[in-house]
Write an enzyme that holds these catalytic residues in place. Structure first.
Site, PDB file in Angstrom:
ATOM      1  N   ASP A  45     -17.730 -13.065   9.951  1.00  0.00           N
ATOM      2  CA  ASP A  45     -16.584 -13.131   9.036  1.00  0.00           C
ATOM      3  C   ASP A  45     -15.846 -11.796   9.015  1.00  0.00           C
ATOM      4  O   ASP A  45     -16.466 -10.736   8.954  1.00  0.00           O
ATOM      5  CB  ASP A  45     -17.064 -13.478   7.627  1.00  0.00           C
ATOM      6  CG  ASP A  45     -15.900 -13.693   6.666  1.00  0.00           C
ATOM      7  OD1 ASP A  45     -15.168 -14.678   6.866  1.00  0.00           O
ATOM      8  OD2 ASP A  45     -15.725 -12.864   5.751  1.00  0.00           O
ATOM      9  N   TYR A  50      -9.867  -6.205   5.839  1.00  0.00           N
ATOM     10  CA  TYR A  50     -11.112  -5.445   6.026  1.00  0.00           C
ATOM     11  C   TYR A  50     -10.909  -4.293   7.018  1.00  0.00           C
ATOM     12  O   TYR A  50     -11.762  -3.416   7.129  1.00  0.00           O
ATOM     13  CB  TYR A  50     -12.241  -6.333   6.558  1.00  0.00           C
ATOM     14  CG  TYR A  50     -12.667  -7.460   5.656  1.00  0.00           C
ATOM     15  CD1 TYR A  50     -12.140  -7.617   4.368  1.00  0.00           C
ATOM     16  CD2 TYR A  50     -13.595  -8.400   6.093  1.00  0.00           C
ATOM     17  CE1 TYR A  50     -12.535  -8.675   3.559  1.00  0.00           C
ATOM     18  CE2 TYR A  50     -14.000  -9.451   5.287  1.00  0.00           C
ATOM     19  CZ  TYR A  50     -13.456  -9.587   4.033  1.00  0.00           C
ATOM     20  OH  TYR A  50     -13.850 -10.642   3.232  1.00  0.00           O
ATOM     21  N   LYS A  75      -8.727 -13.423   8.422  1.00  0.00           N
ATOM     22  CA  LYS A  75      -7.992 -13.987   7.287  1.00  0.00           C
ATOM     23  C   LYS A  75      -6.629 -13.329   7.149  1.00  0.00           C
ATOM     24  O   LYS A  75      -6.487 -12.109   7.305  1.00  0.00           O
ATOM     25  CB  LYS A  75      -8.780 -13.791   5.982  1.00  0.00           C
ATOM     26  CG  LYS A  75     -10.201 -14.291   6.007  1.00  0.00           C
ATOM     27  CD  LYS A  75     -10.837 -14.160   4.622  1.00  0.00           C
ATOM     28  CE  LYS A  75     -12.335 -14.300   4.688  1.00  0.00           C
ATOM     29  NZ  LYS A  75     -13.003 -13.081   5.192  1.00  0.00           N
ATOM     30  N   HIS A 108      -6.308 -15.818   3.123  1.00  0.00           N
ATOM     31  CA  HIS A 108      -7.279 -15.087   2.314  1.00  0.00           C
ATOM     32  C   HIS A 108      -7.235 -15.472   0.834  1.00  0.00           C
ATOM     33  O   HIS A 108      -8.278 -15.673   0.217  1.00  0.00           O
ATOM     34  CB  HIS A 108      -7.049 -13.586   2.481  1.00  0.00           C
ATOM     35  CG  HIS A 108      -8.285 -12.771   2.278  1.00  0.00           C
ATOM     36  ND1 HIS A 108      -8.474 -11.553   2.866  1.00  0.00           N
ATOM     37  CD2 HIS A 108      -9.408 -12.993   1.542  1.00  0.00           C
ATOM     38  CE1 HIS A 108      -9.657 -11.058   2.508  1.00  0.00           C
ATOM     39  NE2 HIS A 108     -10.225 -11.915   1.706  1.00  0.00           N
TER      40      HIS A 108
END
Length: 278
Positions: A45, A50, A75, A108
């Site tokens: 993931d 991130y 995402k 997201h």
């Protein structure tokens, strides 16, 4: 280590556990993610926000023969929900990973006050048709958001990634997704910054099975057909988190852990009806 798979309504299958990679960045992130792949993780993931798609992609490219088994996920951030921006962002995600595609791409957060998530979903559908991504889904969407997407586009998600842990078990949401053939991934499955792993109920059940509290909580997710995404950098924790499919909790034990749910159980009060992330 063989990992079971769960199937969505359209036949898409996903591994029954995945690796969370938030804050696994740079060379250290590549090393940690690569070790997880070697340990047996196949669902990885990530997200634009991130800032580690490069590390995830480097680890995936180094995976050798198992690359085709991997489900590399990213995402779309809220700041790029507009259709054209969303498509460009997805292209950039593919470029950053260095892969020929991203296997699973999610929105997201819905950011409903901004009200552009339908545009974002149309962009994900187009990206799938163009081969930029294999599968598309959602993260943190409520049933009313999902129903609007399906009504306006005719395309249902294969997965919705939501907050799930014993203090916030989300039983109604799980029932809804199961009824509609949408897989559920659970973020922060072990809780974060709370006393969940020290809770007497969890410790007692863990002791009865001769496993750790973390393994007990992950086994609870598996029993409820939630795909947990625990983050772990150390090889020992990665292997421990993966070794949960032989733990068979009784129905009473599953119910006892579910009963730990609280009205204020969210970790950071991030209610998708009002919370926004860009």
């Amino acid at each position: 280590m063989a990992i079971p798979h769960l199937a969505a309504a359209d036949g898409t299958t996903l591994p029954a556990i995945g690796l969370g990679t938030y804050r696994l960045n740079g060379s250290a992130g590549v090393d940690a993610i690569g070790q997880a792949i070697r340990a047996g993780y196949r669902l990885i993931d990530s997200a634009v926000n991130y800032e580690n798609e490069g590390a995830v992609g480097r680890a995936a490219r180094s995976a050798g023969d198992v690359r085709d088994e991997l489900v590399v996920t990213s995402k779309l951030p809220g700041r790029h929900h507009r259709y054209d921006e969303a498509l460009t962002t997805i292209e950039e995600s593919v470029f950053r990973t260095g892969l020929d595609r991203v296997d699973l791409y999610l929105i997201h957060w819905p950011n409903p006050k901004v009200d552009l998530y339908v545009q974002a979903w149309r962009a994900l559908i187009e990206a799938r048709e163009r081969g930029l991504v294999r599968h598309i889904g959602l993260s943190n969407f409520l049933p009313e958001h999902i129903e609007r997407l399906v009504a306006e586009t005719g395309v249902a998600p294969v997965v919705n990634q939501i907050e799930v842990h014993p203090y916030f078990p989300q039983q109604e949401a799980l029932d809804y997704h199961r009824e509609h053939g949408i897989l559920v991934q659970g973020w922060s499955p072990l809780g974060h910054g709370n006393d969940l792993q020290e809770h007497p109920v969890v410790v007692e059940i863990a002791t009865a099975h001769g496993v750790s509290p973390a393994q007990t909580i992950l086994a609870w997710h598996v029993a409820r057909q939630v795909i947990p995404l625990p983050k772990a950098a150390s090889p020992q924790r990665q292997v421990e988190n993966l070794d949960v499919f032989g733990i068979k909790l009784t129905d009473a034990q599953v119910e006892a852990i579910t009963a730990l749910g609280r009205p204020d159980g969210r970790l950071s009060d991030q209610d998708p009806a009002v919370y926004e992330e860009f």
